[in-house]
Write a protein that holds these residues in place. Structure first.
Motif, mmCIF file in Angstrom:
data_model
loop_
_atom_site.group_PDB
_atom_site.id
_atom_site.type_symbol
_atom_site.label_atom_id
_atom_site.label_comp_id
_atom_site.label_asym_id
_atom_site.label_seq_id
_atom_site.Cartn_x
_atom_site.Cartn_y
_atom_site.Cartn_z
ATOM 1 N N UNK A 216 0.841 -1.209 0.000
ATOM 2 C CA UNK A 216 0.000 0.000 0.000
ATOM 3 C C UNK A 216 0.862 1.240 0.000
ATOM 4 N N UNK A 217 0.393 2.252 -0.707
ATOM 5 C CA UNK A 217 1.011 3.573 -0.620
ATOM 6 C C UNK A 217 -0.134 4.565 -0.717
ATOM 7 N N UNK A 239 6.339 -2.716 -7.692
ATOM 8 C CA UNK A 239 6.426 -1.866 -8.893
ATOM 9 C C UNK A 239 5.167 -0.997 -8.991
ATOM 10 N N UNK A 240 4.021 -1.622 -8.725
ATOM 11 C CA UNK A 240 2.772 -0.850 -8.798
ATOM 12 C C UNK A 240 2.768 0.319 -7.809
ATOM 13 N N UNK A 241 3.113 0.063 -6.543
ATOM 14 C CA UNK A 241 3.044 1.178 -5.578
ATOM 15 C C UNK A 241 4.144 2.216 -5.830
ATOM 16 N N UNK A 252 3.371 0.443 3.122
ATOM 17 C CA UNK A 252 2.889 -0.511 4.114
ATOM 18 C C UNK A 252 2.652 -1.844 3.419
ATOM 19 N N UNK A 253 3.054 -2.915 4.086
ATOM 20 C CA UNK A 253 2.882 -4.233 3.456
ATOM 21 C C UNK A 253 2.089 -5.152 4.379
ATOM 22 N N UNK A 254 1.068 -5.770 3.824
ATOM 23 C CA UNK A 254 0.312 -6.791 4.552
ATOM 24 C C UNK A 254 0.918 -8.127 4.159
ATOM 25 N N UNK A 255 1.623 -8.757 5.125
ATOM 26 C CA UNK A 255 2.326 -10.004 4.821
ATOM 27 C C UNK A 255 1.407 -11.220 4.852
ATOM 28 N N UNK A 317 0.240 -7.345 9.444
ATOM 29 C CA UNK A 317 -0.707 -6.826 8.444
ATOM 30 C C UNK A 317 -0.361 -5.402 8.007
ATOM 31 N N UNK A 318 0.427 -4.706 8.815
ATOM 32 C CA UNK A 318 0.761 -3.299 8.484
ATOM 33 C C UNK A 318 2.259 -3.078 8.666
ATOM 34 N N UNK A 319 3.075 -3.850 7.954
ATOM 35 C CA UNK A 319 4.532 -3.700 8.052
ATOM 36 C C UNK A 319 4.915 -2.409 7.331
ATOM 37 N N UNK A 320 5.393 -1.450 8.131
ATOM 38 C CA UNK A 320 5.676 -0.118 7.573
ATOM 39 C C UNK A 320 7.164 0.002 7.292
ATOM 40 N N UNK A 321 7.534 0.344 6.070
ATOM 41 C CA UNK A 321 8.947 0.564 5.774
ATOM 42 C C UNK A 321 9.092 1.798 4.886
ATOM 43 N N UNK A 322 10.230 2.468 5.079
ATOM 44 C CA UNK A 322 10.435 3.713 4.331
ATOM 45 C C UNK A 322 11.553 3.526 3.315
ATOM 46 N N UNK A 323 11.206 3.536 2.025
ATOM 47 C CA UNK A 323 12.245 3.399 1.002
ATOM 48 C C UNK A 323 13.205 4.584 1.052
ATOM 49 N N UNK A 324 14.455 4.293 0.710
ATOM 50 C CA UNK A 324 15.460 5.352 0.631
ATOM 51 C C UNK A 324 15.334 6.045 -0.727
ATOM 52 N N UNK A 325 14.873 5.302 -1.708
ATOM 53 C CA UNK A 325 14.721 5.860 -3.056
ATOM 54 C C UNK A 325 14.294 4.766 -4.012
#
Ligand code: FAD
Length: 389
Positions: A216-217, A239-241, A252-255, A317-325
């Motif tokens: 999710x984004x 790729x989609x988000x 956010x990723x729902x595993x 269900x809400x694994x939050x991670x912040x991409x660097x780029x």
């Protein structure tokens, strides 16, 4: 200098340019395609892992990003996927639906390029390969100076695509020409692109692991696989988000999509460790990495309190991670943004301020989701311009 005169010059021999050339040729216009590489349709050739995901049965205007979400409607409605499928069937190319309406060749993407070449030949489109455009001027007609001589035309169609995969011939030519003619170009960024993460989220050792998930984004979410790579995350859901993600934001990723982690925990035997339980649902090496990244001890379920299990379930269900780029244009399937749709007619793709100048395909600010939408836009916008150029 000798000037060769044509009705239509198309710059760029990719998906959109060739479709436009075919359609204009059908109207008995004399058409010249100028392609600066030695081969037509290089992106078609590499697309879909060499099998070209040439359209999507369920394509909708909602599957496109643009400053004006309505702009793509007209062209898409006048050239639906069924029309391109008709062309595929006419050329006896066998194809299959892989998933989610995505159509691929059974054989090779070379068949799609061959189809376009044959159609061009049938309507006498002239194609010049290895032809570099040096300058474009507009007097009464367009004057196009190239490495192969001077050409003039009533209509000039710019179909030079986006910035991604420069090694396949991508250039910023279309955006430069737009600016030279005082047309607005929106901000550009790589899209449908893998995301990079800083250590300790780095997934180096886990590279190659794929997990069914929802990514999710903002308010967009996609259920498909995520793929761990040396530098971060890829796979269709990521790729989609990536097309919606902006610097500094988290995704956010729902595993455990479609499942309830809390019910899974309550149905398991309390002596089983958290890792054992989760490893039944996703790859063990990933479970260990994820658990450590969340500072969750590996202990039997019964040693966690109900509240702690609730927290773990929420994080799954809400694994939050912040991409660097992002991995940038060398790895992006498309360029988000482009020639502003406010400059173009959605019916003809012609510039509102420069009569006879057309922009089609990826160079326009219309960017599709993954799964055949970008080729469908290339066919549809090329078809639209081909009726008028
Ligand atoms: C690896 C990869 C895989 C992809 N897979 C898919 C897929 O399976 N399905 C899907 O829908 N989309 C896919 N895409 C996206 C899709 O390829 C593009 O959106 C589509 O090709 C855009 O068509 P276009 O004609 O606008 O541009 P392009 O196909 O990029 O064509 C532009 C052409 O213009 C030429 N050109 C550039 N500059 C100049 C210049 N100055 N003078 C003359 N010629 C020039 C280029 O060499 C090229 O031939 C993929 C993209 C990549 C990179």
């Amino acid at each position: 200098m000798n000037v060769i005169s044509k009705d239509v010059i198309v710059v760029g021999g990719g998906a959109a340019g060739l479709m436009c050339a075919i359609e204009a040729g059908k109207r008995r216009r004399s058409v010249l395609v100028l392609e600066h590489t030695e081969r037509l349709g290089k992106k078609i050739l590499v697309s879909g892992g060499g099998r070209c995901n040439f359209t999507n049965l369920h394509v909708q205007p909602e599957n496109y990003l643009s400053a004006n979400p309505d702009f793509c409607k007209s062209a898409l409605s006048r050239y639906p996927p069924a029309d391109f499928i008709g062309l595929i069937e006419k050329h006896r190319i066998s194809y299959h639906e892989k998933k989610l309406g995505q159509l691929f060749c059974d054989g090779s993407s070379r068949q799609i390029v061959a189809l376009l070449e044959e159609e061009c030949k049938a309507v006498r489109v002239e194609i010049r390969l290895g032809c570099k455009v040096r300058s474009i001027r507009k007097a009464l007609s367009f004057q196009v100076e190239t490495s192969q001589g001077l050409f003039s035309s009533d209509s000039l169609v710019i179909a030079t695509g986006g910035l991604s995969f420069a090694k396949l011939g991508a250039t910023d030519f279309g955006y430069r020409i737009a600016k030279e003619f005082d047309l607005k170009v929106t901000g550009l960024r790589p899209a449908l692109v893998p995301l990079k993460f800083r250590e300790p989220a780095g997934f180096g050792a886990l590279s190659g692991i794929s997990i069914d998930a929802v990514a999710r984004c903002g308010n967009q979410s996609f259920r498909e696989n995520i793929l761990l790579t040396h530098r971060g995350l890829s796979g269709p859901a990521i790729l989609q988000v990536s097309s919606f993600w902006r610097e500094g934001e988290s995704i956010e990723i729902d595993l455990l999509p479609g499942q309830s982690a809390e019910s899974i925990f309550s149905n398991e035997h309390g002596n089983k460790t958290l890792s054992t339980v989760l490893s039944q649902l996703m790859p063990k090496r990933f479970v260990q990495h994820w658990r450590r990244s969340q500072s969750i001890p590996d202990q039997p379920l019964k040693q966690f309190s109900k509240i702690e299990l609730g927290v773990i379930a929420r994080r799954l269900h809400h694994w939050k991670i912040t991409p660097q780029g992002t991995e940038g244009y060398p790895k992006a399937e498309v360029t988000l943004g482009g020639v502003s749709t406010s400059e173009l007619s959605s019916k003809t793709m012609e510039s509102r301020s420069v009569p006879g100048l057309y922009f089609i395909g990826e160079v326009v600010d219309v960017t599709g989701w993954l799964g055949g939408c970008n080729f469908q836009w290339a066919w549809a916008s090329g078809h639209a311009a081909g009726q008028y150029a």
